[in-house]
Write an enzyme that holds these catalytic residues in place. Structure first.
Site, PDB file in Angstrom:
ATOM      1  N   LYS A 167     -23.233 -12.913  49.716  1.00  0.00           N
ATOM      2  CA  LYS A 167     -23.311 -11.803  48.748  1.00  0.00           C
ATOM      3  C   LYS A 167     -22.250 -10.742  49.035  1.00  0.00           C
ATOM      4  CE  LYS A 167     -27.641 -10.624  49.561  1.00  0.00           C
ATOM      5  NZ  LYS A 167     -28.000 -11.541  50.679  1.00  0.00           N
ATOM      6  N   ARG A 194     -34.911  -6.532  46.356  1.00  0.00           N
ATOM      7  CA  ARG A 194     -35.350  -7.512  47.346  1.00  0.00           C
ATOM      8  C   ARG A 194     -36.833  -7.831  47.208  1.00  0.00           C
ATOM      9  NH1 ARG A 194     -30.860  -7.316  50.970  1.00  0.00           N
ATOM     10  NH2 ARG A 194     -31.099  -8.328  52.901  1.00  0.00           N
ATOM     11  N   ARG A 199     -21.898 -15.579  62.660  1.00  0.00           N
ATOM     12  CA  ARG A 199     -21.195 -14.463  61.990  1.00  0.00           C
ATOM     13  C   ARG A 199     -20.829 -13.361  62.985  1.00  0.00           C
ATOM     14  NH1 ARG A 199     -23.680 -11.672  56.704  1.00  0.00           N
ATOM     15  NH2 ARG A 199     -25.410 -11.071  58.041  1.00  0.00           N
ATOM     16  N   ARG A 236     -24.005  -8.584  64.476  1.00  0.00           N
ATOM     17  CA  ARG A 236     -25.005  -7.656  63.948  1.00  0.00           C
ATOM     18  C   ARG A 236     -26.316  -7.855  64.690  1.00  0.00           C
ATOM     19  NH1 ARG A 236     -25.021  -7.966  57.426  1.00  0.00           N
ATOM     20  NH2 ARG A 236     -27.248  -7.974  57.851  1.00  0.00           N
ATOM     21  N   ARG A 270     -35.861 -12.876  58.742  1.00  0.00           N
ATOM     22  CA  ARG A 270     -35.213 -12.481  57.487  1.00  0.00           C
ATOM     23  C   ARG A 270     -35.347 -13.581  56.439  1.00  0.00           C
ATOM     24  NH1 ARG A 270     -29.503 -11.375  59.518  1.00  0.00           N
ATOM     25  NH2 ARG A 270     -28.988 -10.669  57.434  1.00  0.00           N
TER      26      ARG A 270
HETATM   27  P1  AMP Z   1     -28.191  -7.253  54.274  1.00  0.00           P
HETATM   28  O1  AMP Z   1     -26.946  -6.632  54.835  1.00  0.00           O
HETATM   29  O2  AMP Z   1     -28.226  -7.242  52.776  1.00  0.00           O
HETATM   30  O3  AMP Z   1     -28.496  -8.592  54.868  1.00  0.00           O
HETATM   31  O4  AMP Z   1     -29.398  -6.289  54.726  1.00  0.00           O
HETATM   32  C1  AMP Z   1     -29.674  -6.045  56.084  1.00  0.00           C
HETATM   33  C2  AMP Z   1     -31.053  -5.426  56.228  1.00  0.00           C
HETATM   34  O5  AMP Z   1     -31.101  -4.173  55.538  1.00  0.00           O
HETATM   35  C3  AMP Z   1     -32.192  -6.236  55.653  1.00  0.00           C
HETATM   36  O6  AMP Z   1     -32.637  -7.259  56.529  1.00  0.00           O
HETATM   37  C4  AMP Z   1     -33.245  -5.154  55.447  1.00  0.00           C
HETATM   38  O7  AMP Z   1     -33.826  -4.756  56.675  1.00  0.00           O
HETATM   39  C5  AMP Z   1     -32.397  -3.981  54.949  1.00  0.00           C
HETATM   40  N1  AMP Z   1     -32.239  -4.006  53.477  1.00  0.00           N
HETATM   41  C6  AMP Z   1     -31.111  -4.256  52.756  1.00  0.00           C
HETATM   42  N2  AMP Z   1     -31.355  -4.184  51.433  1.00  0.00           N
HETATM   43  C7  AMP Z   1     -32.676  -3.890  51.304  1.00  0.00           C
HETATM   44  C8  AMP Z   1     -33.540  -3.712  50.193  1.00  0.00           C
HETATM   45  N3  AMP Z   1     -33.113  -3.830  48.924  1.00  0.00           N
HETATM   46  N4  AMP Z   1     -34.845  -3.416  50.445  1.00  0.00           N
HETATM   47  C9  AMP Z   1     -35.295  -3.299  51.694  1.00  0.00           C
HETATM   48  N5  AMP Z   1     -34.548  -3.475  52.793  1.00  0.00           N
HETATM   49  C10 AMP Z   1     -33.240  -3.770  52.614  1.00  0.00           C
END
Ligand code: AMP
Length: 212
Positions: free
Chosen positions: A16, A87, A121, A154, A165
């Site tokens: 994404k 999400r 990653r 990360r 996740r």
């Molecule tokens: P990502 O970088 O999109 O993989 O997001 C990393 C982390 O940020 C996720 O595992 C969640 O803990 C938090 N996060 C990102 N987007 C959301 C969302 N829309 N709602 C809730 N938590 C989020």
């Protein structure tokens, strides 16, 4: 012409961030990434706790925090690609009250592949550029090709957190796919291919205009 308002859905590791960046650049729209915004604000004290405490467990940050970020960011721009939001179904319903989405793109990748991608990653500690120790290594070991800063893993890309996740995706984000499934502008993209091919698919669909 009205600028597109795109939702980019997919499990962690589906690409994404990469595709969101390409879409934003190509169409001249804003790349809004809730994960990125939450990482910047990881120490922010809120009634529900800090975003970092949820991120490190691989859990969703509470809706109130995330919805607020998205509403503020969307309010500043004409067109956008939303990466990592909504999400869960509640966030999708909230989104429908603040804007009208033109395209919903679901980047589909099998779980086995996601685990490989996420565990290898590495990201630049400064500019956020993504690498992979096997599939897309930096020119110099541990150093960003773009800015020369250190690459890190990360905190939520560690083995146990990755599994959580993926579970959160199945439990909370899959219902979002069902929510959008029959909507005009919803399209599933095969995300297993290499990033250039995935981008070509996405661009073709968006250039056709109606997401079909
Ligand atoms: P990502 O970088 O999109 O993989 O997001 C990393 C982390 O940020 C996720 O595992 C969640 O803990 C938090 N996060 C990102 N987007 C959301 C969302 N829309 N709602 C809730 N938590 C989020």
């Amino acid at each position: 012409m009205e600028l597109p308002k795109i939702v980019l859905l997919g499990p962690p590791g589906a690409g994404k961030g990469t595709q969101g960046g390409l879409i934003a650049e190509y169409f001249g729209i804003e790349h809004i990434t809730t994960g990125g915004a939450l990482r910047i604000n990881r120490e922010l004290e809120t009634e529900q706790g800090t975003p970092g405490s949820f991120i490190d467990r691989g859990e969703l940050v509470p809706d109130a925090i995330v919805n607020e970020i998205v509403e503020v960011e969307i309010g500043k721009v004409e067109g956008f690609v939303l990466d990592g939001y909504p999400r869960n179904k509640e966030q999708a319903e909230y989104l429908s009250t603040i804007t009208e989405i033109s395209n919903i793109m679901y980047l589909d990748v099998a779980e086995e592949e996601l685990i490989k991608r996420l565990s290898g990653r590495r990201v630049c500690s400064e500019c956020g550029e993504n690498y992979h120790i096997e599939f897309h290594p930096p020119r110099l070991d541990g150093e960003c090709d773009l800015c020369g800063n250190k690459l890190i893993q990360r905190s939520d890309d560690e083995a146990g957190t990755i599994l959580n996740r993926l579970k959160v995706f199945s439990e909370h984000t899959k219902p979002v796919l069902e929510y959008y499934n029959n909507r005009e502008g919803f399209v599933r993209i095969e995300g297993r291919n290499n990033p250039d091919d995935v981008w070509e698919d996405i661009r073709n669909i968006l250039e056709m205009g109606d997401g079909k």
